[in-house]
Design an enzyme around this catalytic site. Structure first.
Site, PDB file in Angstrom:
ATOM      1  N   TRP A 215     -25.935  28.275  12.368  1.00 44.61           N
ATOM      2  CA  TRP A 215     -24.635  27.612  12.564  1.00 44.61           C
ATOM      3  C   TRP A 215     -23.503  28.507  12.076  1.00 44.61           C
ATOM      4  CZ3 TRP A 215     -23.457  22.208  13.903  1.00 44.61           C
ATOM      5  CH2 TRP A 215     -24.557  21.548  14.451  1.00 44.61           C
TER       6      TRP A 215
ATOM      7  N   ASP B 258     -20.222  27.862  11.258  1.00 39.59           N
ATOM      8  CA  ASP B 258     -19.449  26.648  11.053  1.00 39.59           C
ATOM      9  C   ASP B 258     -18.145  26.893  10.301  1.00 39.59           C
ATOM     10  OD1 ASP B 258     -20.538  27.316   8.645  1.00 39.59           O
ATOM     11  OD2 ASP B 258     -21.355  25.346   8.187  1.00 39.59           O
TER      12      ASP B 258
ATOM     13  N   ASP C  10     -19.190  17.858  18.747  1.00 34.22           N
ATOM     14  CA  ASP C  10     -18.133  16.973  18.205  1.00 34.22           C
ATOM     15  C   ASP C  10     -16.753  17.242  18.794  1.00 34.22           C
ATOM     16  OD1 ASP C  10     -19.990  15.899  16.443  1.00 34.22           O
ATOM     17  OD2 ASP C  10     -19.421  17.215  14.794  1.00 34.22           O
TER      18      ASP C  10
ATOM     19  N   HIS D 111     -24.569  12.624  23.380  1.00 29.78           N
ATOM     20  CA  HIS D 111     -25.896  12.008  23.523  1.00 29.78           C
ATOM     21  C   HIS D 111     -25.738  10.720  24.300  1.00 29.78           C
ATOM     22  CE1 HIS D 111     -24.622   9.248  20.332  1.00 29.78           C
ATOM     23  NE2 HIS D 111     -24.043  10.312  19.830  1.00 29.78           N
TER      24      HIS D 111
ATOM     25  N   LYS E 113     -30.063  21.209  15.000  1.00 27.88           N
ATOM     26  CA  LYS E 113     -29.692  20.816  13.628  1.00 27.88           C
ATOM     27  C   LYS E 113     -30.875  21.137  12.724  1.00 27.88           C
ATOM     28  CE  LYS E 113     -27.647  18.511  10.209  1.00 27.88           C
ATOM     29  NZ  LYS E 113     -26.285  18.698   9.701  1.00 27.88           N
TER      30      LYS E 113
ATOM     31  N   GLU F  90     -30.722  19.471   6.458  1.00 23.08           N
ATOM     32  CA  GLU F  90     -29.299  19.671   6.182  1.00 23.08           C
ATOM     33  C   GLU F  90     -28.573  18.362   6.457  1.00 23.08           C
ATOM     34  OE1 GLU F  90     -27.736  23.221   7.993  1.00 23.08           O
ATOM     35  OE2 GLU F  90     -29.176  24.500   6.947  1.00 23.08           O
TER      36      GLU F  90
ATOM     37  N   ASP G  28     -25.842  15.311   7.130  1.00 18.80           N
ATOM     38  CA  ASP G  28     -24.791  15.049   8.122  1.00 18.80           C
ATOM     39  C   ASP G  28     -23.447  14.765   7.449  1.00 18.80           C
ATOM     40  OD1 ASP G  28     -26.495  15.140  10.422  1.00 18.80           O
ATOM     41  OD2 ASP G  28     -27.276  13.177   9.834  1.00 18.80           O
TER      42      ASP G  28
HETATM   43  C1  BGC Z   1     -21.993  20.694   9.289  1.00 17.56           C
HETATM   44  C2  BGC Z   1     -22.137  22.186   9.316  1.00 17.56           C
HETATM   45  C3  BGC Z   1     -23.596  22.556   9.297  1.00 17.56           C
HETATM   46  C4  BGC Z   1     -24.338  21.846  10.392  1.00 17.56           C
HETATM   47  C5  BGC Z   1     -25.812  22.116  10.362  1.00 17.56           C
HETATM   48  C6  BGC Z   1     -22.788  20.057  10.374  1.00 17.56           C
HETATM   49  O1  BGC Z   1     -22.736  18.671  10.242  1.00 17.56           O
HETATM   50  O2  BGC Z   1     -20.643  20.346   9.383  1.00 17.56           O
HETATM   51  O3  BGC Z   1     -21.494  22.754   8.225  1.00 17.56           O
HETATM   52  O4  BGC Z   1     -23.742  23.946   9.431  1.00 17.56           O
HETATM   53  O5  BGC Z   1     -24.129  20.464  10.298  1.00 17.56           O
HETATM   54  O6  BGC Z   1     -26.423  21.560   9.261  1.00 17.56           O
END
Ligand code: BGC
Length: 600
Positions: free
Chosen positions: A222, A224, A314, A367, A532, A536, A538
């Site tokens: 990611w 991000d 998003d 989705h 995803k 990690e 949400d």
């Molecule tokens: C987060 C990112 C993260 C990604 C994968 C997203 O919800 O905002 O910072 O890299 O999820 O976990």
């Protein structure tokens, strides 16, 4: 030299006024330069920075040696070979036949007297790649003494139509392994026959958290935030983009999956993943996020690697579903619709990254529980097409779409379909389905693909479905259709998706790991993939200080009663989560326990 800083509004207005004055007073072309002087009135330095046999990166510096500033500069040349310039950076590059036009970007449109601008682009060719010999700056021939004041060339094309070097040749992939073809060879499905990169940042975390059995699965990298390009994405991750690409080569991987996720005003309908860029920071997004990523991905040493790029989750669907007079509207989404920066950002990312021959762009399509209703479905396909044909992008820059990224929608509902009914009443009228046209991700993804082709996308687009957390195994998974005692009893007793509402998205209780990554699993589906990274978070329900722009989100609070976007239901979230993107051990353990297929 072009600099990444945006000139202030006052400065831009001043430049604009000065530019208008020059053109207004002197007209265009030769008149601009007046009497002949000894030095060339302009110089253009064209360099091929990299050449890998059938593609190249060019870097061009144009200098205005005239005594006046020049507004809206434009450089033109003709190729002697069959070169095709793709979309550029720091200029809009377009080509018509052999004729190439590079026009100034809005944020650097004036060439001061003595000033230079630099721009670049990737191109493709076969045979030889000779540098062009004659260049014109706003109609005046450069690199010749005294300025011969050439006439303005006709037939220039408007910016924004570059075709990405025609790299999306759409050759079909017979399951060949990547890396065996010529660099830049396009395949229809980049997953087919490909060994996928395993991200060590995630893999090692998963292994030390009890997930040894799945730690060798490929997950996406990611990007991000800007810092992720050099030092890793949110949370415990430390590897920058080059580290990942180098490691992918070391693993002998054929393909790497990444997500570009940093739009201005990101995640306008929620707070959990708001980002570092404010709603208006589109120039920063382009110059400090996409351009540096493009520069890295264009390195010829990675030309053999298929780079699968998931573009901005998003974002675009929010501009359909969460704006205007809809009860689901948010002020932030209204702002992003009005300022156009989601569309521009996505268009720019597609154009810039898609111009690199080995990059495969997949646009996010939310989705089924978001876009599966008639009011959302077709308008989203059209909006995506609009974005894919903006900012110099064309549909040739789009390999397909990504569904269910970071969501929990079941891949397939095994015990009922949208065509079922109870005592003559369609399941569409159940509380759970609520008039949606789809009950699972695979039927949704396949239908969206068709709709996208109708909207103007290429007929060979494919869809990636994120199956990292939509397994829904464990003790609560129904093993057969429920009795048809009532419509809701049948649907609720049959569905494997155990969420309270399909609009729930934060750290869902009861979820499990889904299908393991797999190429070409069904018609129209390029892959089941783990986009995803499981484990990690949400998002968090409480304010936790962070420098990523992320905020507390009630949708991550199990006690929250909901809003219009989740049918005013409970959030279904696990308690005690960290900020989005950070490691959430309790969720990871539940995902392992409830995996379907189970983890053995
Ligand atoms: C987060 C990112 C993260 C990604 C994968 C997203 O919800 O905002 O910072 O890299 O999820 O976990």
């Amino acid at each position: 030299m072009t600099g990444t800083r945006k000139p202030s509004r006052e400065r831009r207005l001043a430049l604009l006024a000065a530019g208008t004055l020059v053109v207004g007073a002197l007209g265009a072309g030769s008149m601009l330069h007046g009497t002949a002087v000894a030095a060339p009135v302009c110089t253009v330095d064209y360099k091929v920075a990299n050449d890998w046999g059938n593609g190249f990166t060019a870097s061009v510096t144009v200098t205005n040696n005239d005594s006046s500033a020049l507004s809206n500069w434009k450089v033109e040349w003709d190729y002697a070979g069959n070169q095709k310039a793709g979309s550029g950076w720091n200029a809009t590059v377009s080509q018509s036949g052999a004729h190439v036009t590079a026009t100034a970007p809005s944020w650097n449109s004036t060439l001061a007297s003595g000033g230079s601008a630099e721009f670049g682009f990737n191109g493709t060719y076969s045979g030889s790649n000779p540098a062009p010999t004659t260049f014109k700056l706003n109609g005046t021939t450069c690199n010749v003494d005294g300025g011969t004041g050439g006439t303005t060339t006709g037939g220039t094309t408007d910016g924004g139509t570059s075709n990405g070097g025609a790299t999306n040749g759409g050759t079909t992939d017979g399951g060949t392994t990547g890396g065996s073809g010529e660099p830049g060879d396009r395949v229809d499905n980049p997953y087919a026959g490909a060994k996928l990169y395993v991200n060590p940042d995630w893999s090692e975390q998963a292994a030390r958290s009890g997930g040894q059995a799945i730690a060798n699965q490929p997950t996406a990298v990611w990007l991000d935030r800007i810092a992720a390009i050099t030092s890793g994405s949110a949370g415990e991750n430390t590897m920058g983009l080059r580290d990942h690409l180098d490691e992918a080569l070391a693993q002998g991987a054929d393909a790497l999956q990444m997500v570009t996720y940093n739009l201005p005003g990101r995640d306008c309908a929620a707070l959990a993943s708001q980002g570092e860029l404010g709603p208006t920071e589109i120039d920063k997004y382009k110059r400090e996020f996409i351009d540096p990523i493009a520069a890295i991905l264009s390195d010829p040493k990675y030309a053999d690697l298929r780079i699968i790029n998931i573009v901005e989750i998003d974002s675009l669907p929010n501009l359909i579903t969460n704006v205007g007079s809809r009860p689901t509207a948010t002020a932030n989404c209204d702002t992003m619709l009005a300022n156009g920066n989601y569309v521009k950002g996505v268009g720019y990312a597609l154009a810039k990254l898609g111009a690199i021959p080995n990059v495969y762009n997949y646009i996010d399509i939310g989705h089924h529980g978001w876009l599966g209703w008639d009011d959302n479905f077709t308008p989203t396909a059209k909006l995506l097409h609009q974005a894919a044909t903006s900012e110099g992008s064309t549909v040739d820059h789009v390999a397909g779409f990504a569904a269910n990224v970071a969501n929990y929608g079941a891949l397939k509902e095994p015990h009922f379909t949208i065509n079922d009914s109870v005592n003559g009443t369609s399941v569409r009228q159940s509380k759970w389905v609520d008039w949606n046209r789809y009950v699972d991700e695979q039927t949704y993804a396949q239908a969206f693909r068709e709709e996208a082709v109708k909207a103007g996308f290429r007929s060979d687009v494919g869809v990636i479905i994120d199956t990292s957390r939509n397994g829904w195994g464990g003790p609560n998974r129904p093993s057969a259709p429920a009795a048809k005692t009532s419509l809701d009893a049948f649907v609720d007793g049959s569905r494997i998706d155990r969420r309270i509402h399909t609009g729930n998205w934060c750290n869902q209780a009861g979820a499990g790991l889904g299908e393991r990554p797999k190429a070409a699993p069904a018609p129209g589906i390029d892959a089941y993939a783990w986009i995803k990274p499981p484990g990690e978070s949400d998002g968090a329900s409480e304010d936790i200080p962070n420098d990523e722009g992320k905020k507390a989100d009630q949708m991550c609070d199990p006690d929250y009663g909901g809003n219009a976007r989740n049918g005013n239901s409970k959030s279904g979230a696990l308690p005690g989560a960290p900020v989005s993107g950070h490691w959430f051990q309790a969720q990871f353990e539940e995902l392992l326990r409830n995996a379907y297929p189970p983890v053995d």
